[in-house]
Design a protein around this motif. Structure first.
Motif, PDB file in Angstrom:
ATOM      1  N   THR A 257     -33.532 -24.672  30.784  1.00  0.00           N
ATOM      2  CA  THR A 257     -32.972 -25.779  31.564  1.00  0.00           C
ATOM      3  C   THR A 257     -32.416 -26.813  30.602  1.00  0.00           C
ATOM      4  O   THR A 257     -33.176 -27.500  29.927  1.00  0.00           O
ATOM      5  CB  THR A 257     -34.048 -26.437  32.445  1.00  0.00           C
ATOM      6  N   PRO A 258     -31.096 -26.924  30.489  1.00  0.00           N
ATOM      7  CA  PRO A 258     -30.499 -27.811  29.493  1.00  0.00           C
ATOM      8  C   PRO A 258     -30.990 -29.246  29.620  1.00  0.00           C
ATOM      9  O   PRO A 258     -31.064 -29.810  30.710  1.00  0.00           O
ATOM     10  CB  PRO A 258     -28.996 -27.704  29.784  1.00  0.00           C
ATOM     11  N   PHE A 259     -31.375 -29.795  28.499  1.00  0.00           N
ATOM     12  CA  PHE A 259     -31.751 -31.197  28.355  1.00  0.00           C
ATOM     13  C   PHE A 259     -33.010 -31.580  29.133  1.00  0.00           C
ATOM     14  O   PHE A 259     -33.254 -32.746  29.398  1.00  0.00           O
ATOM     15  CB  PHE A 259     -30.591 -32.117  28.748  1.00  0.00           C
ATOM     16  N   GLN A 260     -33.799 -30.586  29.529  1.00  0.00           N
ATOM     17  CA  GLN A 260     -35.110 -30.921  30.079  1.00  0.00           C
ATOM     18  C   GLN A 260     -35.975 -31.539  28.976  1.00  0.00           C
ATOM     19  O   GLN A 260     -36.760 -32.445  29.224  1.00  0.00           O
ATOM     20  CB  GLN A 260     -35.791 -29.670  30.642  1.00  0.00           C
ATOM     21  N   ARG A 316     -21.422 -23.496  32.998  1.00  0.00           N
ATOM     22  CA  ARG A 316     -21.653 -23.804  34.410  1.00  0.00           C
ATOM     23  C   ARG A 316     -22.885 -24.687  34.588  1.00  0.00           C
ATOM     24  O   ARG A 316     -22.887 -25.628  35.393  1.00  0.00           O
ATOM     25  CB  ARG A 316     -21.802 -22.498  35.208  1.00  0.00           C
ATOM     26  N   GLU A 317     -23.944 -24.400  33.843  1.00  0.00           N
ATOM     27  CA  GLU A 317     -25.161 -25.202  33.934  1.00  0.00           C
ATOM     28  C   GLU A 317     -24.918 -26.630  33.473  1.00  0.00           C
ATOM     29  O   GLU A 317     -25.444 -27.584  34.072  1.00  0.00           O
ATOM     30  CB  GLU A 317     -26.266 -24.555  33.102  1.00  0.00           C
ATOM     31  N   LEU A 318     -24.128 -26.776  32.430  1.00  0.00           N
ATOM     32  CA  LEU A 318     -23.816 -28.125  31.956  1.00  0.00           C
ATOM     33  C   LEU A 318     -23.028 -28.908  32.995  1.00  0.00           C
ATOM     34  O   LEU A 318     -23.283 -30.101  33.214  1.00  0.00           O
ATOM     35  CB  LEU A 318     -23.035 -28.043  30.640  1.00  0.00           C
ATOM     36  N   MET A 319     -22.069 -28.257  33.632  1.00  0.00           N
ATOM     37  CA  MET A 319     -21.282 -28.938  34.658  1.00  0.00           C
ATOM     38  C   MET A 319     -22.136 -29.294  35.870  1.00  0.00           C
ATOM     39  O   MET A 319     -21.958 -30.358  36.474  1.00  0.00           O
ATOM     40  CB  MET A 319     -20.106 -28.048  35.075  1.00  0.00           C
ATOM     41  N   GLN A 320     -23.102 -28.431  36.210  1.00  0.00           N
ATOM     42  CA  GLN A 320     -23.986 -28.724  37.337  1.00  0.00           C
ATOM     43  C   GLN A 320     -24.897 -29.907  37.052  1.00  0.00           C
ATOM     44  O   GLN A 320     -25.362 -30.571  37.982  1.00  0.00           O
ATOM     45  CB  GLN A 320     -24.826 -27.484  37.662  1.00  0.00           C
ATOM     46  N   GLY A 322     -23.944 -32.554  35.467  1.00  0.00           N
ATOM     47  CA  GLY A 322     -23.144 -33.763  35.313  1.00  0.00           C
ATOM     48  C   GLY A 322     -22.294 -33.832  34.070  1.00  0.00           C
ATOM     49  O   GLY A 322     -21.629 -34.854  33.835  1.00  0.00           O
ATOM     50  N   PHE A 323     -22.273 -32.796  33.264  1.00  0.00           N
ATOM     51  CA  PHE A 323     -21.449 -32.794  32.057  1.00  0.00           C
ATOM     52  C   PHE A 323     -20.100 -32.160  32.386  1.00  0.00           C
ATOM     53  O   PHE A 323     -20.031 -31.005  32.808  1.00  0.00           O
ATOM     54  CB  PHE A 323     -22.134 -32.014  30.931  1.00  0.00           C
ATOM     55  N   THR A 324     -19.018 -32.926  32.212  1.00  0.00           N
ATOM     56  CA  THR A 324     -17.676 -32.443  32.529  1.00  0.00           C
ATOM     57  C   THR A 324     -16.940 -32.083  31.254  1.00  0.00           C
ATOM     58  O   THR A 324     -17.337 -32.449  30.142  1.00  0.00           O
ATOM     59  CB  THR A 324     -16.885 -33.517  33.298  1.00  0.00           C
ATOM     60  N   ARG A 325     -15.853 -31.397  31.414  1.00  0.00           N
ATOM     61  CA  ARG A 325     -15.039 -30.993  30.277  1.00  0.00           C
ATOM     62  C   ARG A 325     -14.032 -32.057  29.906  1.00  0.00           C
ATOM     63  O   ARG A 325     -13.187 -31.847  29.048  1.00  0.00           O
ATOM     64  CB  ARG A 325     -14.319 -29.687  30.608  1.00  0.00           C
ATOM     65  N   GLY A 326     -14.103 -33.187  30.563  1.00  0.00           N
ATOM     66  CA  GLY A 326     -13.170 -34.265  30.246  1.00  0.00           C
ATOM     67  C   GLY A 326     -11.907 -34.181  31.078  1.00  0.00           C
ATOM     68  O   GLY A 326     -11.775 -33.372  32.001  1.00  0.00           O
ATOM     69  N   ASP A 327     -10.926 -34.999  30.755  1.00  0.00           N
ATOM     70  CA  ASP A 327      -9.673 -35.069  31.494  1.00  0.00           C
ATOM     71  C   ASP A 327      -8.815 -33.859  31.134  1.00  0.00           C
ATOM     72  O   ASP A 327      -8.400 -33.694  29.988  1.00  0.00           O
ATOM     73  CB  ASP A 327      -8.937 -36.365  31.133  1.00  0.00           C
ATOM     74  N   GLN A 328      -8.578 -33.004  32.135  1.00  0.00           N
ATOM     75  CA  GLN A 328      -7.787 -31.800  31.911  1.00  0.00           C
ATOM     76  C   GLN A 328      -6.317 -31.987  32.247  1.00  0.00           C
ATOM     77  O   GLN A 328      -5.522 -31.074  32.041  1.00  0.00           O
ATOM     78  CB  GLN A 328      -8.350 -30.655  32.793  1.00  0.00           C
ATOM     79  N   SER A 329      -5.925 -33.154  32.735  1.00  0.00           N
ATOM     80  CA  SER A 329      -4.545 -33.364  33.193  1.00  0.00           C
ATOM     81  C   SER A 329      -3.555 -33.406  32.043  1.00  0.00           C
ATOM     82  O   SER A 329      -2.372 -33.180  32.231  1.00  0.00           O
ATOM     83  CB  SER A 329      -4.452 -34.663  34.006  1.00  0.00           C
TER      84      SER A 329
END
Length: 353
Positions: A257-260, A316-320, A322-329
Motif C-alpha cells: 500500500t503506497p505511502f502507508q 494506477r495505485e498512485l493515482m487512486q 491522489g497522485f496525478t501525473r501533472g498537467d497533460q495539456s
C-alpha cells in the motif's frame, strides 16, 4: 660496614676540622649525618630509585640495595620541591624518600572496590544516556572524562570486568526494548522498531569509540573479536531475531500500500535487517530487492511484460491515492505514445529486480 661506606667516612674525616682522630669522626658521622643541602653530587638532591625485587610500601619509600652491588637504578629528581635525604639504616642499607608526585602515582591504585563504587557507576551513567537519547539530541556528558576513566581501568587490569559489565548493561536495555515492542499495537509496530534500531545504532557510534582502549587491548587481543560486532550482535539476538517474524508480514503489507509507511522508514528497516543478518532476505526477496541492489537474479527478456504490468499497477495505485501525473495539456503530439511505451524501456533498464 662495607668498603664503600668506609671510603665516604674517610672523605668526611679529611674535611672535618673539629676532630683529631679518624674514629671520632666516624662516630660523629654515624650519629649526625651531614645536611644533604651541604653535600655535593647526587647526595645533594632527592632521588627516586627503582631496585629489582624491591617492594614499595604505602609510605612512599623503599629500601635501596646494598651499595656497590649494581642492582639499584636511580634517577636524579632534583628541583621537584620535595626535601629528601639519605640516612644510614641497619644492615648498611640506605632509605631514600621519593618525591610527592611519584608517591601519589604509586598510591593511585584502582582496587576492585574502587572500580565497582566509583569508576563503573560513571561509565554506566554515560552508557544509559547514550542508549536512551534521541539521536538528534545533545548529551551533556564529558567524553574526555569517560575516555580517561576507561583508559585507567584498562591499565589497572579491570578490562574483563568492564567488558562483562558493559555487555550486561546493554543486554538488559535491549531486553526492555524487546518487551516494549512486543506490547506495541500493529499500527505502531513498524515505527517503534525503526526508532529502536536507529537509536541503538546511533548510540554505538559513541559507545564504541569511548571503549577503544578496552577493545584494542582486551577484546581484539584476548577474545579475538571486535566490540562493535559484539554489540551489534546483541541487538540481533535480543531484538531483531525475536521480532522479525512479526515484523516482516507487516512490512510486506505496508509496502503493498503506497505511502502507508514513510519510504525512509521502510528503507531504514529493510537495510538494517539486511545488515544485521543478510540471510533474512529469503523471508521476502521482493521486498528487499526494492531497497537493496542485486538481490534478485538478472531480469529476463521474457518477463518484460510482467515488469511493465507491475509499473502500470503502481501508477494506477498512485493515482487512486491522489497522485496525478501533472498537467497533460501542454504535451506535444506523439508524446503520449512515447510515454506509454516508456514502461517497457524502464523495465529493461533495471537490470535486476
Amino acid at each position: 660496614m662495607d668498603e664503600s661506606m668506609d671510603e665516604d667516612v674517610s672523605f668526611e674525616m679529611m674535611d672535618d676540622h673539629n676532630h683529631n682522630n679518624w674514629e671520632a669522626s666516624a662516630d660523629a658521622y654515624r650519629q649526625h649525618p651531614p645536611n644533604p643541602q651541604q653535600q655535593t653530587g647526587h647526595a645533594a638532591h632527592s632521588t627516586v630509585c627503582e631496585a629489582e625485587g624491591s617492594t614499595l610500601p604505602n609510605s612512599g619509600a623503599h629500601s635501596a640495595p646494598e651499595p656497590g652491588n649494581g642492582v639499584g637504578d636511580c634517577e636524579d629528581s632534583a628541583g621537584t620541591g620535595a626535601s629528601a635525604g639519605a640516612s644510614a639504616a641497619a644492615g648498611g642499607k640506605v632509605t631514600l624518600n621519593i618525591n610527592s608526585s611519584t608517591s601519589k602515582f604509586l598510591m593511585n591504585v584502582i582496587t576492585t572496590e574502587d572500580y565497582k563504587s566509583t569508576y563503573w557507576p560513571k561509565l554506566e551513567s554515560a552508557i544509559e544516556q547514550l542508549l536512551t537519547q534521541n539521536p538528534q539530541d545533545y548529551i551533556p556528558i564529558s567524553y574526555e572524562q569517560i575516555y580517561s576513566c576507561v583508559y585507567k581501568c584498562v591499565c589497572q587490569q579491570h578490562s574483563e570486568q568492564m567488558y562483562n559489565d558493559l555487555i550486561h548493561k546493554i543486554t538488559v536495555h535491549l531486553q526492555h526494548i524487546s518487551e516494549e515492542l512486543q506490547a506495541s499495537p500493529p499500527d505502531q509496530y513498524i515505527e517503534k522498531f525503526d526508532t529502536a534500531l536507529a537509536q541503538y545504532m546511533a548510540a554505538l557510534q559513541s559507545i564504541v569509540p569511548l571503549f577503544i582502549y578496552m577493545n584494542k587491548f582486551y577484546i581484539e587481543t584476548k577474545l579475538n573479536r571486535d566490540l562493535k560486532e559484539d554489540l551489534t550482535k546483541l541487538f540481533t539476538d535480543y531484538v531483531a531475531e525475536k521480532h522479525v517474524c512479526t515484523l516482516m508480514p507487516l512490512l510486506i503489507e505496508a509496502h503493498s500500500t503506497p505511502f502507508q509507511i514513510t519510504p525512509s522508514i521502510m528503507a531504514n528497516i529493510v537495510k538494517g535487517l539486511y545488515t544485521l543478518r543478510p540471510e533474512w532476505v529469503q523471508l521476502a526477496p521482493t521486498l528487499f530487492s526494492n531497497f537493496i541492489p542485486n538481490i534478485l537474479p538478472p531480469a529476463l527478456e521474457s518477463e518484460l511484460s510482467v515488469y511493465a504490468a507491475q509499473d502500470q499497477k503502481l501508477q494506477r495505485e498512485l493515482m487512486q491515492n491522489g497522485f496525478t501525473r501533472g498537467d497533460q495539456s501542454r504535451k506535444r503530439a506523439g508524446e503520449e505514445l512515447a510515454y506509454n511505451g516508456s514502461s517497457s524501456s524502464c523495465a529493461t533498464s533495471r537490470g535486476y529486480r
